[in-house]
Design a protein around this motif. Structure first.
Motif, PDB file in Angstrom:
ATOM      1  N   LYS A 191      40.115  24.988  36.024  1.00 51.68           N
ATOM      2  CA  LYS A 191      40.671  25.374  37.324  1.00 51.68           C
ATOM      3  C   LYS A 191      41.192  26.816  37.276  1.00 51.68           C
ATOM      4  O   LYS A 191      40.948  27.610  38.187  1.00 51.68           O
ATOM      5  CB  LYS A 191      41.794  24.409  37.702  1.00 51.68           C
ATOM      6  CG  LYS A 191      42.328  24.629  39.112  1.00 51.68           C
ATOM      7  CD  LYS A 191      43.348  23.576  39.478  1.00 51.68           C
ATOM      8  CE  LYS A 191      43.835  23.722  40.914  1.00 51.68           C
ATOM      9  NZ  LYS A 191      44.142  25.076  41.329  1.00 51.68           N
ATOM     10  N   LEU A 192      41.890  27.163  36.199  1.00 52.59           N
ATOM     11  CA  LEU A 192      42.436  28.521  36.093  1.00 52.59           C
ATOM     12  C   LEU A 192      41.347  29.566  35.886  1.00 52.59           C
ATOM     13  O   LEU A 192      41.445  30.684  36.384  1.00 52.59           O
ATOM     14  CB  LEU A 192      43.462  28.598  34.955  1.00 52.59           C
ATOM     15  CG  LEU A 192      44.825  27.961  35.244  1.00 52.59           C
ATOM     16  CD1 LEU A 192      45.797  28.270  34.122  1.00 52.59           C
ATOM     17  CD2 LEU A 192      45.413  28.441  36.557  1.00 52.59           C
ATOM     18  N   GLY A 214      52.728  33.380  34.573  1.00 49.42           N
ATOM     19  CA  GLY A 214      52.470  34.560  33.739  1.00 49.42           C
ATOM     20  C   GLY A 214      51.377  35.442  34.324  1.00 49.42           C
ATOM     21  O   GLY A 214      51.477  36.678  34.327  1.00 49.42           O
ATOM     22  N   ILE A 215      50.332  34.809  34.850  1.00 44.45           N
ATOM     23  CA  ILE A 215      49.217  35.560  35.458  1.00 44.45           C
ATOM     24  C   ILE A 215      49.688  36.215  36.756  1.00 44.45           C
ATOM     25  O   ILE A 215      49.373  37.375  37.033  1.00 44.45           O
ATOM     26  CB  ILE A 215      48.007  34.628  35.690  1.00 44.45           C
ATOM     27  CG1 ILE A 215      47.414  34.217  34.331  1.00 44.45           C
ATOM     28  CG2 ILE A 215      46.939  35.295  36.546  1.00 44.45           C
ATOM     29  CD1 ILE A 215      46.435  33.065  34.399  1.00 44.45           C
ATOM     30  N   ALA A 216      50.488  35.465  37.544  1.00 41.25           N
ATOM     31  CA  ALA A 216      51.014  36.023  38.798  1.00 41.25           C
ATOM     32  C   ALA A 216      51.862  37.258  38.519  1.00 41.25           C
ATOM     33  O   ALA A 216      51.742  38.282  39.197  1.00 41.25           O
ATOM     34  CB  ALA A 216      51.850  34.964  39.527  1.00 41.25           C
ATOM     35  N   ARG A 217      52.718  37.157  37.492  1.00 39.95           N
ATOM     36  CA  ARG A 217      53.601  38.277  37.156  1.00 39.95           C
ATOM     37  C   ARG A 217      52.763  39.498  36.761  1.00 39.95           C
ATOM     38  O   ARG A 217      53.049  40.623  37.193  1.00 39.95           O
ATOM     39  CB  ARG A 217      54.517  37.872  35.998  1.00 39.95           C
ATOM     40  CG  ARG A 217      55.473  38.959  35.573  1.00 39.95           C
ATOM     41  CD  ARG A 217      56.342  38.515  34.417  1.00 39.95           C
ATOM     42  NE  ARG A 217      55.545  38.059  33.284  1.00 39.95           N
ATOM     43  CZ  ARG A 217      56.061  37.442  32.217  1.00 39.95           C
ATOM     44  NH1 ARG A 217      57.344  37.191  32.154  1.00 39.95           N
ATOM     45  NH2 ARG A 217      55.280  37.069  31.225  1.00 39.95           N
ATOM     46  N   ALA A 218      51.745  39.269  35.941  1.00 33.88           N
ATOM     47  CA  ALA A 218      50.905  40.386  35.497  1.00 33.88           C
ATOM     48  C   ALA A 218      50.162  41.013  36.674  1.00 33.88           C
ATOM     49  O   ALA A 218      50.140  42.235  36.842  1.00 33.88           O
ATOM     50  CB  ALA A 218      49.921  39.903  34.442  1.00 33.88           C
ATOM     51  N   LEU A 219      49.555  40.176  37.529  1.00 40.13           N
ATOM     52  CA  LEU A 219      48.758  40.695  38.643  1.00 40.13           C
ATOM     53  C   LEU A 219      49.627  41.378  39.697  1.00 40.13           C
ATOM     54  O   LEU A 219      49.202  42.342  40.340  1.00 40.13           O
ATOM     55  CB  LEU A 219      47.961  39.565  39.293  1.00 40.13           C
ATOM     56  CG  LEU A 219      46.769  39.075  38.474  1.00 40.13           C
ATOM     57  CD1 LEU A 219      46.244  37.765  39.025  1.00 40.13           C
ATOM     58  CD2 LEU A 219      45.655  40.112  38.468  1.00 40.13           C
ATOM     59  N   ASP A 241      38.115  34.292  41.095  1.00 42.43           N
ATOM     60  CA  ASP A 241      38.387  34.653  42.499  1.00 42.43           C
ATOM     61  C   ASP A 241      39.322  35.849  42.592  1.00 42.43           C
ATOM     62  O   ASP A 241      39.097  36.782  43.360  1.00 42.43           O
ATOM     63  CB  ASP A 241      39.046  33.470  43.236  1.00 42.43           C
ATOM     64  CG  ASP A 241      38.061  32.332  43.467  1.00 42.43           C
ATOM     65  OD1 ASP A 241      36.849  32.568  43.312  1.00 42.43           O
ATOM     66  OD2 ASP A 241      38.516  31.221  43.790  1.00 42.43           O
ATOM     67  N   ILE A 242      40.405  35.801  41.799  1.00 44.76           N
ATOM     68  CA  ILE A 242      41.433  36.852  41.863  1.00 44.76           C
ATOM     69  C   ILE A 242      40.848  38.201  41.443  1.00 44.76           C
ATOM     70  O   ILE A 242      41.057  39.226  42.101  1.00 44.76           O
ATOM     71  CB  ILE A 242      42.638  36.479  40.978  1.00 44.76           C
ATOM     72  CG1 ILE A 242      43.423  35.319  41.606  1.00 44.76           C
ATOM     73  CG2 ILE A 242      43.558  37.676  40.778  1.00 44.76           C
ATOM     74  CD1 ILE A 242      44.413  34.654  40.659  1.00 44.76           C
ATOM     75  N   VAL A 243      40.088  38.196  40.351  1.00 42.03           N
ATOM     76  CA  VAL A 243      39.523  39.453  39.837  1.00 42.03           C
ATOM     77  C   VAL A 243      38.500  40.020  40.823  1.00 42.03           C
ATOM     78  O   VAL A 243      38.398  41.235  41.009  1.00 42.03           O
ATOM     79  CB  VAL A 243      38.928  39.233  38.426  1.00 42.03           C
ATOM     80  CG1 VAL A 243      38.111  40.428  37.989  1.00 42.03           C
ATOM     81  CG2 VAL A 243      40.049  38.967  37.428  1.00 42.03           C
ATOM     82  N   ALA A 244      37.776  39.120  41.500  1.00 47.22           N
ATOM     83  CA  ALA A 244      36.819  39.576  42.519  1.00 47.22           C
ATOM     84  C   ALA A 244      37.561  40.304  43.645  1.00 47.22           C
ATOM     85  O   ALA A 244      37.064  41.278  44.201  1.00 47.22           O
ATOM     86  CB  ALA A 244      36.037  38.393  43.076  1.00 47.22           C
ATOM     87  N   ARG A 245      38.777  39.850  43.949  1.00 47.21           N
ATOM     88  CA  ARG A 245      39.565  40.477  45.021  1.00 47.21           C
ATOM     89  C   ARG A 245      40.258  41.759  44.561  1.00 47.21           C
ATOM     90  O   ARG A 245      40.336  42.733  45.303  1.00 47.21           O
ATOM     91  CB  ARG A 245      40.646  39.506  45.520  1.00 47.21           C
ATOM     92  CG  ARG A 245      40.112  38.342  46.313  1.00 47.21           C
ATOM     93  CD  ARG A 245      41.174  37.779  47.253  1.00 47.21           C
ATOM     94  NE  ARG A 245      42.389  37.331  46.582  1.00 47.21           N
ATOM     95  CZ  ARG A 245      42.528  36.126  46.032  1.00 47.21           C
ATOM     96  NH1 ARG A 245      41.535  35.265  46.058  1.00 47.21           N
ATOM     97  NH2 ARG A 245      43.665  35.777  45.463  1.00 47.21           N
ATOM     98  N   THR A 246      40.793  41.754  43.343  1.00 48.61           N
ATOM     99  CA  THR A 246      41.619  42.884  42.900  1.00 48.61           C
ATOM    100  C   THR A 246      40.823  43.985  42.210  1.00 48.61           C
ATOM    101  O   THR A 246      41.312  45.095  42.035  1.00 48.61           O
ATOM    102  CB  THR A 246      42.707  42.403  41.915  1.00 48.61           C
ATOM    103  OG1 THR A 246      42.068  41.774  40.793  1.00 48.61           O
ATOM    104  CG2 THR A 246      43.660  41.415  42.569  1.00 48.61           C
ATOM    105  N   ALA A 289      51.920  32.887  45.738  1.00 43.99           N
ATOM    106  CA  ALA A 289      50.953  32.241  46.633  1.00 43.99           C
ATOM    107  C   ALA A 289      49.532  32.401  46.086  1.00 43.99           C
ATOM    108  O   ALA A 289      48.715  31.479  46.154  1.00 43.99           O
ATOM    109  CB  ALA A 289      51.050  32.848  48.037  1.00 43.99           C
ATOM    110  N   MET A 290      49.253  33.582  45.500  1.00 42.17           N
ATOM    111  CA  MET A 290      47.903  33.857  44.986  1.00 42.17           C
ATOM    112  C   MET A 290      47.500  32.851  43.896  1.00 42.17           C
ATOM    113  O   MET A 290      46.342  32.500  43.769  1.00 42.17           O
ATOM    114  CB  MET A 290      47.845  35.294  44.442  1.00 42.17           C
ATOM    115  CG  MET A 290      46.486  35.654  43.922  1.00 42.17           C
ATOM    116  SD  MET A 290      46.067  37.404  43.801  1.00 42.17           S
ATOM    117  CE  MET A 290      47.476  38.255  43.272  1.00 42.17           C
ATOM    118  N   VAL A 291      48.479  32.386  43.105  1.00 41.84           N
ATOM    119  CA  VAL A 291      48.145  31.414  42.052  1.00 41.84           C
ATOM    120  C   VAL A 291      48.568  29.995  42.446  1.00 41.84           C
ATOM    121  O   VAL A 291      48.659  29.101  41.619  1.00 41.84           O
ATOM    122  CB  VAL A 291      48.781  31.802  40.683  1.00 41.84           C
ATOM    123  CG1 VAL A 291      48.195  33.105  40.172  1.00 41.84           C
ATOM    124  CG2 VAL A 291      50.301  31.879  40.768  1.00 41.84           C
TER     125      VAL A 291
END
Length: 268
Positions: free
Chosen positions: A179-180, A151-156, A186-191, A127-129
């Motif tokens: 877009k990515l 791949g990014i979802a799996r890593a995160l 956004d993701i890095v700001a959250r994690t 869902a995150m990606v």
């Protein structure tokens, strides 16, 4: 001393490979500190050892000399606190997107969490990606950009303290790439992950990074210069394009790559 400012430390790192033509010195005299939560881009021409350096931080290879530390512990091999995203996404083609992500999660949390918890983590990562709708598709049924997002979802999803990315958007078209990049911001700001990313792309480096590590040409590449990118976050691509600071950082990187490290094409 604040250990967070030296979360990853590279001290006098050197990497030499044995080849059929003898020893090949890939990296020499690498000294670098990265802070916790920092986004660091490694940039330089092809063959300057960027991927070699990333592999060392990942623990996929060990240095010929010097030491690498993460949270004051020597990096002596791969570990769940460091997740890698490669350019070719490295998904298993016979597994669905869900199962590809689930595999990584199971490896990290399988001993301590229930099946339901592992499934919930996998669903949340997709869902995150933005890929919940593709959970049951196999890699061969989705686009390159979607594969990269898996791949990014799996890593995160493995909740790594350090996210290592080797040109993760290198093979994508410009729109998908943009877009990515925005999603990654956004993701890095959250994690609050610490990110080390290899790139060839000057704009990508300036847009995403807190620090740009510019490598000299190989063989025996080293760090030529480290540029701190002091642009406020959250960063908006369109606004930044008009920012004088953005242009100044961009010019500094281009200047390094194309003036001081101009690629001498081999004529042999």
């Amino acid at each position: 001393m604040n250990h967070d400012s030296k979360y990853i430390q590279l001290q006098n790192v050197e990497q030499t490979f044995k080849t059929t033509k003898g020893l090949f010195p890939a990296l020499r005299d690498i000294h670098l500190n990265m802070a916790k939560g920092e986004f660091v881009a490694l940039i330089g021409h092809s063959g300057c050892g960027k991927s070699t350096l990333l592999n060392l931080i990942a623990g996929l290879t060990l240095p010929t000399a010097g030491v690498l530390l993460c949270a004051n512990r020597e990096i002596a091999g791969p570990g769940p606190e460091r997740a890698v995203v490669f350019q070719n996404h490295s998904l298993l083609p016979w597994l669905t997107c869900f199962d590809n992500v689930h595999l990584g999660i199971e490896r990290v949390f399988g001993k301590t969490e229930t099946k339901a918890q592992l499934k919930a983590r996998t669903d949340a990562a997709l869902a995150m990606v933005g890929l919940s709708h593709a959970a049951q598709k196999r890699p061969g049924e989705i686009s390159g950009g979607m594969k990269q997002r898996v791949g990014i979802a799996r890593a995160l999803a493995m909740e790594p303290k350090v996210l290592l990315m080797d040109e993760p958007f290198g093979a994508l078209d410009a729109l998908t790439r943009a877009k990515l990049q925005d999603e990654l911001l956004d993701i890095v700001a959250r994690t609050h992950s610490t990110v080390v990313m290899v790139t060839h792309d000057v704009d990508e480096a300036v847009l995403l990074s807190d620090k740009i590590v510019m490598m000299t040409n190989g063989p025996a590449a080293t760090i030529g210069e480290v540029l701190s990118v002091d642009l406020p976050r959250p960063r908006q691509r369109v606004e930044l394009a008009e920012s004088a600071d953005y242009q100044r950082y961009r010019k500094a990187v281009i200047d390094f790559l194309y003036t001081r490290q101009a690629h001498v094409e081999k004529t042999a």
